[in-house]
Design a protein around this motif. Structure first.
Motif, PDB file in Angstrom:
ATOM      1  N   ASP A 130       0.829  -1.205   0.000  1.00  0.00           N
ATOM      2  CA  ASP A 130       0.000   0.000   0.000  1.00  0.00           C
ATOM      3  C   ASP A 130       0.866   1.258   0.000  1.00  0.00           C
ATOM      4  O   ASP A 130       0.522   2.264  -0.612  1.00  0.00           O
ATOM      5  N   ALA A 131       1.987   1.190   0.724  1.00  0.00           N
ATOM      6  CA  ALA A 131       2.846   2.368   0.882  1.00  0.00           C
ATOM      7  C   ALA A 131       3.588   2.734  -0.392  1.00  0.00           C
ATOM      8  O   ALA A 131       3.944   3.892  -0.605  1.00  0.00           O
ATOM      9  N   GLU A 132       3.863   1.748  -1.257  1.00  0.00           N
ATOM     10  CA  GLU A 132       4.536   1.981  -2.539  1.00  0.00           C
ATOM     11  C   GLU A 132       5.883   2.696  -2.348  1.00  0.00           C
ATOM     12  O   GLU A 132       6.146   3.735  -2.958  1.00  0.00           O
ATOM     13  N   ILE A 133       6.728   2.109  -1.518  1.00  0.00           N
ATOM     14  CA  ILE A 133       8.052   2.674  -1.239  1.00  0.00           C
ATOM     15  C   ILE A 133       9.106   1.849  -1.961  1.00  0.00           C
ATOM     16  O   ILE A 133       9.164   0.622  -1.799  1.00  0.00           O
ATOM     17  N   ASP A 134       9.946   2.499  -2.755  1.00  0.00           N
ATOM     18  CA  ASP A 134      10.990   1.793  -3.498  1.00  0.00           C
ATOM     19  C   ASP A 134      12.013   1.189  -2.537  1.00  0.00           C
ATOM     20  O   ASP A 134      12.345   1.803  -1.509  1.00  0.00           O
ATOM     21  N   PRO A 135      12.560   0.002  -2.863  1.00  0.00           N
ATOM     22  CA  PRO A 135      13.545  -0.632  -1.979  1.00  0.00           C
ATOM     23  C   PRO A 135      14.755   0.248  -1.633  1.00  0.00           C
ATOM     24  O   PRO A 135      15.122   0.331  -0.447  1.00  0.00           O
ATOM     25  N   PRO A 136      15.404   0.939  -2.606  1.00  0.00           N
ATOM     26  CA  PRO A 136      16.556   1.774  -2.217  1.00  0.00           C
ATOM     27  C   PRO A 136      16.171   2.912  -1.274  1.00  0.00           C
ATOM     28  O   PRO A 136      16.952   3.266  -0.378  1.00  0.00           O
ATOM     29  N   PHE A 137      14.989   3.478  -1.478  1.00  0.00           N
ATOM     30  CA  PHE A 137      14.504   4.539  -0.583  1.00  0.00           C
ATOM     31  C   PHE A 137      14.313   3.981   0.822  1.00  0.00           C
ATOM     32  O   PHE A 137      14.726   4.584   1.820  1.00  0.00           O
ATOM     33  N   ALA A 138      13.654   2.827   0.925  1.00  0.00           N
ATOM     34  CA  ALA A 138      13.429   2.214   2.228  1.00  0.00           C
ATOM     35  C   ALA A 138      14.750   1.863   2.902  1.00  0.00           C
ATOM     36  O   ALA A 138      14.897   2.027   4.127  1.00  0.00           O
ATOM     37  N   ALA A 139      15.718   1.391   2.129  1.00  0.00           N
ATOM     38  CA  ALA A 139      17.028   1.060   2.702  1.00  0.00           C
ATOM     39  C   ALA A 139      17.712   2.297   3.257  1.00  0.00           C
ATOM     40  O   ALA A 139      18.369   2.248   4.305  1.00  0.00           O
ATOM     41  N   ASP A 140      17.554   3.429   2.590  1.00  0.00           N
ATOM     42  CA  ASP A 140      18.119   4.684   3.091  1.00  0.00           C
ATOM     43  C   ASP A 140      17.476   5.055   4.425  1.00  0.00           C
ATOM     44  O   ASP A 140      18.155   5.484   5.360  1.00  0.00           O
ATOM     45  N   GLY A 141      16.167   4.888   4.522  1.00  0.00           N
ATOM     46  CA  GLY A 141      15.490   5.170   5.775  1.00  0.00           C
ATOM     47  C   GLY A 141      15.879   4.210   6.883  1.00  0.00           C
ATOM     48  O   GLY A 141      16.019   4.601   8.047  1.00  0.00           O
ATOM     49  N   LEU A 142      16.074   2.945   6.539  1.00  0.00           N
ATOM     50  CA  LEU A 142      16.560   1.981   7.516  1.00  0.00           C
ATOM     51  C   LEU A 142      17.930   2.383   8.033  1.00  0.00           C
ATOM     52  O   LEU A 142      18.215   2.301   9.240  1.00  0.00           O
ATOM     53  N   ASP A 143      18.786   2.815   7.128  1.00  0.00           N
ATOM     54  CA  ASP A 143      20.134   3.205   7.533  1.00  0.00           C
ATOM     55  C   ASP A 143      20.088   4.375   8.516  1.00  0.00           C
ATOM     56  O   ASP A 143      20.816   4.387   9.519  1.00  0.00           O
ATOM     57  N   GLU A 144      19.218   5.352   8.253  1.00  0.00           N
ATOM     58  CA  GLU A 144      19.114   6.481   9.176  1.00  0.00           C
ATOM     59  C   GLU A 144      18.627   6.015  10.543  1.00  0.00           C
ATOM     60  O   GLU A 144      19.149   6.434  11.583  1.00  0.00           O
ATOM     61  N   LEU A 145      17.629   5.156  10.561  1.00  0.00           N
ATOM     62  CA  LEU A 145      17.094   4.663  11.829  1.00  0.00           C
ATOM     63  C   LEU A 145      18.140   3.864  12.610  1.00  0.00           C
ATOM     64  O   LEU A 145      18.354   4.091  13.808  1.00  0.00           O
ATOM     65  N   LEU A 146      18.809   2.954  11.911  1.00  0.00           N
ATOM     66  CA  LEU A 146      19.688   2.010  12.601  1.00  0.00           C
ATOM     67  C   LEU A 146      21.041   2.594  12.979  1.00  0.00           C
ATOM     68  O   LEU A 146      21.614   2.231  14.013  1.00  0.00           O
ATOM     69  N   THR A 147      21.566   3.497  12.152  1.00  0.00           N
ATOM     70  CA  THR A 147      22.879   4.076  12.458  1.00  0.00           C
ATOM     71  C   THR A 147      22.784   5.459  13.078  1.00  0.00           C
ATOM     72  O   THR A 147      23.754   5.950  13.652  1.00  0.00           O
ATOM     73  N   GLY A 148      21.597   6.102  12.969  1.00  0.00           N
ATOM     74  CA  GLY A 148      21.434   7.450  13.487  1.00  0.00           C
ATOM     75  C   GLY A 148      20.649   7.519  14.776  1.00  0.00           C
ATOM     76  O   GLY A 148      21.108   8.041  15.784  1.00  0.00           O
ATOM     77  N   PHE A 149      19.423   6.971  14.758  1.00  0.00           N
ATOM     78  CA  PHE A 149      18.561   7.041  15.933  1.00  0.00           C
ATOM     79  C   PHE A 149      18.944   6.017  17.002  1.00  0.00           C
ATOM     80  O   PHE A 149      19.050   6.347  18.185  1.00  0.00           O
ATOM     81  N   LEU A 150      19.111   4.767  16.584  1.00  0.00           N
ATOM     82  CA  LEU A 150      19.260   3.688  17.559  1.00  0.00           C
ATOM     83  C   LEU A 150      20.490   3.831  18.466  1.00  0.00           C
ATOM     84  O   LEU A 150      20.410   3.519  19.654  1.00  0.00           O
ATOM     85  N   PRO A 151      21.644   4.314  17.970  1.00  0.00           N
ATOM     86  CA  PRO A 151      22.827   4.394  18.832  1.00  0.00           C
ATOM     87  C   PRO A 151      22.860   5.603  19.774  1.00  0.00           C
ATOM     88  O   PRO A 151      23.838   5.768  20.519  1.00  0.00           O
ATOM     89  N   ARG A 152      21.843   6.447  19.751  1.00  0.00           N
ATOM     90  CA  ARG A 152      21.871   7.616  20.633  1.00  0.00           C
ATOM     91  C   ARG A 152      21.783   7.185  22.100  1.00  0.00           C
ATOM     92  O   ARG A 152      21.180   6.164  22.422  1.00  0.00           O
ATOM     93  N   SER A 153      22.334   8.006  22.971  1.00  0.00           N
ATOM     94  CA  SER A 153      22.331   7.669  24.397  1.00  0.00           C
ATOM     95  C   SER A 153      20.920   7.581  24.956  1.00  0.00           C
ATOM     96  O   SER A 153      20.669   6.837  25.908  1.00  0.00           O
ATOM     97  N   LYS A 154      19.979   8.318  24.371  1.00  0.00           N
ATOM     98  CA  LYS A 154      18.606   8.289  24.868  1.00  0.00           C
ATOM     99  C   LYS A 154      17.822   7.074  24.385  1.00  0.00           C
ATOM    100  O   LYS A 154      16.697   6.842  24.846  1.00  0.00           O
ATOM    101  N   SER A 155      18.372   6.302  23.464  1.00  0.00           N
ATOM    102  CA  SER A 155      17.687   5.092  23.009  1.00  0.00           C
ATOM    103  C   SER A 155      17.516   4.133  24.185  1.00  0.00           C
ATOM    104  O   SER A 155      18.432   3.908  24.969  1.00  0.00           O
ATOM    105  N   ARG A 156      16.338   3.539  24.283  1.00  0.00           N
ATOM    106  CA  ARG A 156      16.037   2.664  25.416  1.00  0.00           C
ATOM    107  C   ARG A 156      16.141   1.179  25.068  1.00  0.00           C
ATOM    108  O   ARG A 156      15.786   0.319  25.888  1.00  0.00           O
ATOM    109  N   LEU A 157      16.624   0.864  23.881  1.00  0.00           N
ATOM    110  CA  LEU A 157      16.800  -0.540  23.517  1.00  0.00           C
ATOM    111  C   LEU A 157      18.090  -1.046  24.152  1.00  0.00           C
ATOM    112  O   LEU A 157      19.191  -0.768  23.659  1.00  0.00           O
ATOM    113  N   ARG A 158      17.975  -1.791  25.238  1.00  0.00           N
ATOM    114  CA  ARG A 158      19.134  -2.292  25.984  1.00  0.00           C
ATOM    115  C   ARG A 158      18.891  -3.758  26.342  1.00  0.00           C
ATOM    116  O   ARG A 158      17.760  -4.245  26.335  1.00  0.00           O
TER     117      ARG A 158
END
Length: 256
Positions: A145-173
């Motif tokens: 339904d979202a119609e998101i191209d794979p390279p675009f989605a991969a770019d967003g995954l990269d931002e989430l996983l390398t940008g958001f997740l490693p921040r000190s405020k991330s609660r995934l421990r």
């Protein structure tokens, strides 16, 4: 993705958000954002666009008062038009910004400020366009339904996983070290996330990297399924550990 691609995607996503919001109606509930109406969603995204524009332009007074933008959006007689106006102002500010812009960035492994804000608002707006789609459909949409191209989605995954997740405020421990392989099936990219008592550490890999075999947990699916699912906007991720995926969803949502 390049700066120009991120910039173009902001406009595409803003218009799609507006179209889906208009079709749903301002009082419709947003299934992917429990407790929000479409009007709340549009006011939020318009606020973020105006806040980001203020940061890019160095307008500290406006950047320090984002709630005022939200209240403005909630009061608008035509919130969709207001949303689009804000997205155009953001794109113009980024187009005019110097490549070496000095401005706030708030993610780990961030590129230059101009590129950071283009990428951040590209994915911010895309995810919220998906929220508006959920309101129009009155259900959780699928990645198709979202119609998101794979390279675009991969770019967003990269931002989430390398940008958001490693921040000190991330609660995934985790008390004990757990490695999670995030492995899209339709792009040659993968990520290995090491979760411990400290902030997560994410490394980039190709899809055939032997390092991925060190992971105890695997999240797989198309890049779009992973992109939406790890932003808590989908339930199509295939995993070897449902408990870890549930934990991820509980603690990894970005609230603002």
């Amino acid at each position: 993705m390049r700066f120009e691609q991120h910039l173009a995607a902001i406009s595409v996503a803003a218009h799609r958000l507006g179209e889906e919001a208009w079709a749903a109606g301002p009082d419709a509930a947003v299934p992917t954002c429990p407790g929000w109406s479409v009007r709340d969603l549009v006011a939020h995204q318009g606020m973020v666009h105006r806040w980001a524009t203020a940061v890019v332009l160095g307008d500290s007074d406006a950047a320090d008062s984002p709630d005022g933008f939200r209240e403005e959006g909630l009061a608008e007689s035509d919130p969709v038009e207001w949303l689009i106006e804000g997205s155009l102002e953001l794109v113009e500010a980024l187009e005019d910004a110097h490549a070496n812009l000095k401005a706030l960035v708030f993610l780990k492994d961030a590129p230059s400020a101009r590129d950071f804000w283009a990428r951040r608002q590209c994915h911010e707006t895309t995810i919220h366009a998906f929220d508006a789609l959920s309101a129009h459909l009155a259900r959780m949409p699928s990645a198709n339904d979202a119609e998101i191209d794979p390279p675009f989605a991969a770019d967003g995954l990269d931002e989430l996983l390398t940008g958001f997740l490693p921040r000190s405020k991330s609660r995934l421990r985790s008390d004990a070290l757990v490695r999670i392989a995030v492995s899209p099936i339709d792009v040659d990219a993968a990520w290995l996330v090491a979760v411990s008592q400290e902030p997560a550490v994410t490394t980039r890999h190709t899809s055939d990297s032997g390092e991925l075999a060190t992971a105890k947990v695997r999240f797989s699916g198309t890049a779009a399924q992973l992109y939406l699912g790890l932003w808590n906007r989908g339930n199509e991720i295939v995993t070897t550990d449902e408990a870890m995926l549930t934990r991820w969803r509980e603690v990894s949502r970005v609230e603002w």
